[in-house]
Scaffold this motif. Structure first.
Motif, PDB file in Angstrom:
ATOM      1  N   ARG A  97       0.889  -1.107  -0.121  1.00 50.03           N
ATOM      2  CA  ARG A  97       0.025  -0.038  -0.174  1.00 50.03           C
ATOM      3  C   ARG A  97       0.955   1.385   0.071  1.00 50.03           C
ATOM      4  O   ARG A  97       0.522   2.252  -0.855  1.00 50.03           O
ATOM      5  N   GLU A  98       1.992   1.195   0.855  1.00 48.25           N
ATOM      6  CA  GLU A  98       2.836   2.422   0.774  1.00 48.25           C
ATOM      7  C   GLU A  98       3.524   2.494  -0.473  1.00 48.25           C
ATOM      8  O   GLU A  98       3.468   3.770  -0.769  1.00 48.25           O
ATOM      9  N   GLU A  99       3.901   1.522  -0.955  1.00 50.43           N
ATOM     10  CA  GLU A  99       4.345   1.896  -2.326  1.00 50.43           C
ATOM     11  C   GLU A  99       3.454   1.997  -3.409  1.00 50.43           C
ATOM     12  O   GLU A  99       4.065   3.262  -4.067  1.00 50.43           O
ATOM     13  N   THR A 100       2.175   1.805  -3.415  1.00 46.64           N
ATOM     14  CA  THR A 100       1.391   2.411  -4.222  1.00 46.64           C
ATOM     15  C   THR A 100       1.149   3.692  -4.065  1.00 46.64           C
ATOM     16  O   THR A 100       0.821   4.640  -4.772  1.00 46.64           O
ATOM     17  N   GLN A 101       1.043   4.248  -2.831  1.00 45.78           N
ATOM     18  CA  GLN A 101       0.770   5.809  -2.489  1.00 45.78           C
ATOM     19  C   GLN A 101       1.941   6.567  -2.774  1.00 45.78           C
ATOM     20  O   GLN A 101       1.940   7.647  -3.093  1.00 45.78           O
ATOM     21  N   ALA A 102       3.067   6.084  -2.686  1.00 46.73           N
ATOM     22  CA  ALA A 102       4.422   6.759  -3.138  1.00 46.73           C
ATOM     23  C   ALA A 102       4.187   6.927  -4.492  1.00 46.73           C
ATOM     24  O   ALA A 102       4.546   8.126  -5.079  1.00 46.73           O
ATOM     25  N   LEU A 103       3.906   5.927  -5.284  1.00 49.45           N
ATOM     26  CA  LEU A 103       3.762   6.121  -6.927  1.00 49.45           C
ATOM     27  C   LEU A 103       2.569   6.940  -7.223  1.00 49.45           C
ATOM     28  O   LEU A 103       2.677   7.813  -8.171  1.00 49.45           O
TER      29      LEU A 103
ATOM     30  N   ALA B 197     -10.382   9.532 -15.947  1.00 48.59           N
ATOM     31  CA  ALA B 197      -9.542   9.807 -14.786  1.00 48.59           C
ATOM     32  C   ALA B 197      -8.328   9.645 -15.289  1.00 48.59           C
ATOM     33  O   ALA B 197      -7.169  10.201 -14.869  1.00 48.59           O
ATOM     34  N   ARG B 198      -8.061   8.391 -16.088  1.00 48.60           N
ATOM     35  CA  ARG B 198      -6.724   8.081 -16.454  1.00 48.60           C
ATOM     36  C   ARG B 198      -6.286   8.950 -17.301  1.00 48.60           C
ATOM     37  O   ARG B 198      -5.004   9.432 -17.133  1.00 48.60           O
ATOM     38  N   ALA B 199      -6.674   9.363 -18.237  1.00 50.37           N
ATOM     39  CA  ALA B 199      -6.277  10.599 -19.421  1.00 50.37           C
ATOM     40  C   ALA B 199      -5.784  11.549 -18.415  1.00 50.37           C
ATOM     41  O   ALA B 199      -4.941  12.375 -18.902  1.00 50.37           O
ATOM     42  N   LEU B 200      -6.600  12.048 -17.465  1.00 53.07           N
ATOM     43  CA  LEU B 200      -6.360  13.338 -16.726  1.00 53.07           C
ATOM     44  C   LEU B 200      -5.324  13.003 -15.657  1.00 53.07           C
ATOM     45  O   LEU B 200      -4.825  13.952 -14.789  1.00 53.07           O
ATOM     46  N   HIS B 201      -4.752  11.816 -15.637  1.00 48.70           N
ATOM     47  CA  HIS B 201      -3.822  11.301 -14.228  1.00 48.70           C
ATOM     48  C   HIS B 201      -4.341  11.636 -12.911  1.00 48.70           C
ATOM     49  O   HIS B 201      -3.801  12.177 -11.832  1.00 48.70           O
ATOM     50  N   LEU B 202      -5.825  11.430 -12.766  1.00 51.62           N
ATOM     51  CA  LEU B 202      -6.409  11.386 -11.566  1.00 51.62           C
ATOM     52  C   LEU B 202      -6.433  10.161 -10.819  1.00 51.62           C
ATOM     53  O   LEU B 202      -6.087   8.931 -11.591  1.00 51.62           O
ATOM     54  N   ASN B 203      -7.159  10.066  -9.863  1.00 45.62           N
ATOM     55  CA  ASN B 203      -6.988   8.740  -9.065  1.00 45.62           C
ATOM     56  C   ASN B 203      -8.199   8.006  -9.428  1.00 45.62           C
ATOM     57  O   ASN B 203      -9.486   8.041  -9.155  1.00 45.62           O
ATOM     58  N   GLU B 204      -7.832   6.541 -10.111  1.00 41.34           N
ATOM     59  CA  GLU B 204      -8.613   5.833 -10.894  1.00 41.34           C
ATOM     60  C   GLU B 204      -9.471   5.047  -9.830  1.00 41.34           C
ATOM     61  O   GLU B 204     -10.599   4.670  -9.954  1.00 41.34           O
TER      62      GLU B 204
ATOM     63  N   PRO C 299      -6.936   3.138   0.782  1.00 39.30           N
ATOM     64  CA  PRO C 299      -8.329   3.094   1.266  1.00 39.30           C
ATOM     65  C   PRO C 299      -9.323   3.047   0.264  1.00 39.30           C
ATOM     66  O   PRO C 299     -10.587   2.381   0.530  1.00 39.30           O
ATOM     67  N   PHE C 300      -8.906   3.941  -1.010  1.00 38.71           N
ATOM     68  CA  PHE C 300      -9.946   3.747  -2.053  1.00 38.71           C
ATOM     69  C   PHE C 300     -10.162   2.438  -2.737  1.00 38.71           C
ATOM     70  O   PHE C 300     -11.271   2.093  -3.085  1.00 38.71           O
ATOM     71  N   GLN C 301      -9.229   1.672  -2.718  1.00 36.60           N
ATOM     72  CA  GLN C 301      -9.138   0.324  -3.286  1.00 36.60           C
ATOM     73  C   GLN C 301      -9.985  -0.484  -2.497  1.00 36.60           C
ATOM     74  O   GLN C 301     -10.767  -1.343  -2.755  1.00 36.60           O
ATOM     75  N   ARG C 302     -10.016  -0.351  -1.239  1.00 34.36           N
ATOM     76  CA  ARG C 302     -10.780  -1.019  -0.140  1.00 34.36           C
ATOM     77  C   ARG C 302     -12.241  -0.608  -0.226  1.00 34.36           C
ATOM     78  O   ARG C 302     -13.101  -1.576  -0.097  1.00 34.36           O
TER      79      ARG C 302
END
Length: 334
Positions: free
Chosen positions: A4-10, A90-97, A40-43
């Motif tokens: 999770r922390e790796e994902t959030q850093a990315l 969201a992906r095109a705008l680099h937002l949180n998918e 949290p959003f994935q959960r």
């Protein structure tokens, strides 16, 4: 670092400065220990997918009540189409998918049986009125898991609440859902209307098809492209020409499909069914235990509304038949 922390850093490295980072969530009403694997959003997305209300969407009407055939949209297929469109934007705008997907999957959990006809019927009965977007938040907060709720993050709940009208969502990811919802229902309603024989593709005015295209694929592409190309500065919008064509198409569908006598012929039966069920379940003795507790705390009308709103089309009809239609019997039974 955990996964999770790796994902959030990315997320922090790759997402737009306008994106809602999962590490910056306002959190949940009831604090929980973080998951090692998922943000949290994935959960939240996973909790929505696995909840009962999500599964019931497959048996709730979108536009045509009780259609014959396997290819008409239901509330579930609509939800999946909204999710696909929203994630593309969201992906095109680099937002949180992940946040975008969670809001999309949960946005219609509170919808009634019989589509908007059911919503109008409940709104006319319930003292405080009924709005499906508010009910969707109520589902995830209070009704799921036998009254314990899903304890979703603030941003997902806010996006669900604000997906239709009124105040806008606080995140761009939430704002995307309002546009994705419109793009999805407009195009699949055309598709279903053509399948039902109440509309033909050439019936759509030429001034609309000149801007949006003359097929479902071209329309969806044109609308999504307009949102993406005009939303890179921290807003979510279409260009004026495309938006005017969108509004014209919406008005055309309202007259040609949403008010079409053939398409809506069964809707006149809905208010009677909804009112009959609501009146019956106003008696808390007829409700499941977790709704009896709601009747005690919030009133019998609220509990009855929660129960009827959660029904699928099929269950509502069968429940009505069981309660109010005499059953066949023969003299040998007495």
């Amino acid at each position: 670092m955990t996964v999770r922390e790796e994902t959030q850093a990315l997320e922090r490295q790759t997402m737009s400065p306008y994106a809602m980072l999962s590490a910056d969530t306002k959190g949940r009403k009831e604090p929980e220990e973080e998951c090692e694997l998922r943000t949290p959003f994935q959960r939240d997305r996973d909790r929505i997918i696995h909840c009962k209300s999500f599964r019931r969407l497959k048996h709730k009407t979108q536009v045509f009540l009780s259609p014959e055939g396997d290819h008409y949209r239901t509330r579930l297929t609509h939800t999946l189409e909204v999710s696909q469109i929203a994630r593309t934007i969201a992906r095109a705008l680099h937002l949180n998918e992940d946040l975008t997907e969670a809001v999309a999957l949960g946005h219609d959990l509170g919808h009634t049986p019989f589509g908007h006809a059911g919503e109008r019927a409940l709104n006319a009965i319930v003292p405080q009125g009924f709005r499906h977007y508010e009910q969707s938040v109520r589902v995830v907060d209070k009704l799921e898991k036998e009254g314990r709720g899903l304890n979703l993050t603030y941003e997902v709940r806010n996006g669900i609440l604000c997906h239709t009208c009124g105040m806008e969502a606080e995140t761009l990811e939430g704002k995307i859902i309002r546009w994705a919802d419109r793009i999805a229902y407009m195009n699949h309603d055309i598709d279903d209307a053509i399948r039902a024989g109440v509309l033909r593709e050439p019936d759509i005015p030429k001034e609309i098809t000149a801007v949006l295209g003359d097929s479902k694929t071209r329309r969806i592409t044109a609308l999504i492209r307009s949102v993406v190309e005009n939303s890179r500065d921290g807003t979510i919008r279409m260009d004026e020409v495309t938006y005017q064509a969108y509004q014209a198409l919406d008005a055309f569908l309202y007259e040609s499909v949403y008010l079409n006598e053939y398409a809506k012929k069964e809707e006149k039966k809905v208010p009677h069914i909804i009112r009959s069920l609501f009146t019956y379940f106003e008696n808390p003795d007829h409700l499941p235990d977790y709704l009896k507790r709601i009747a005690e705390k919030e009133g019998k009308e609220m509990a009855a509304c929660d129960y009827v709103a959660g029904m699928t089309d099929h269950y509502a009809v069968e429940c009505y038949k069981s309660l109010f239609i005499p059953k066949a019997w023969n003299l040998g039974d007495i």
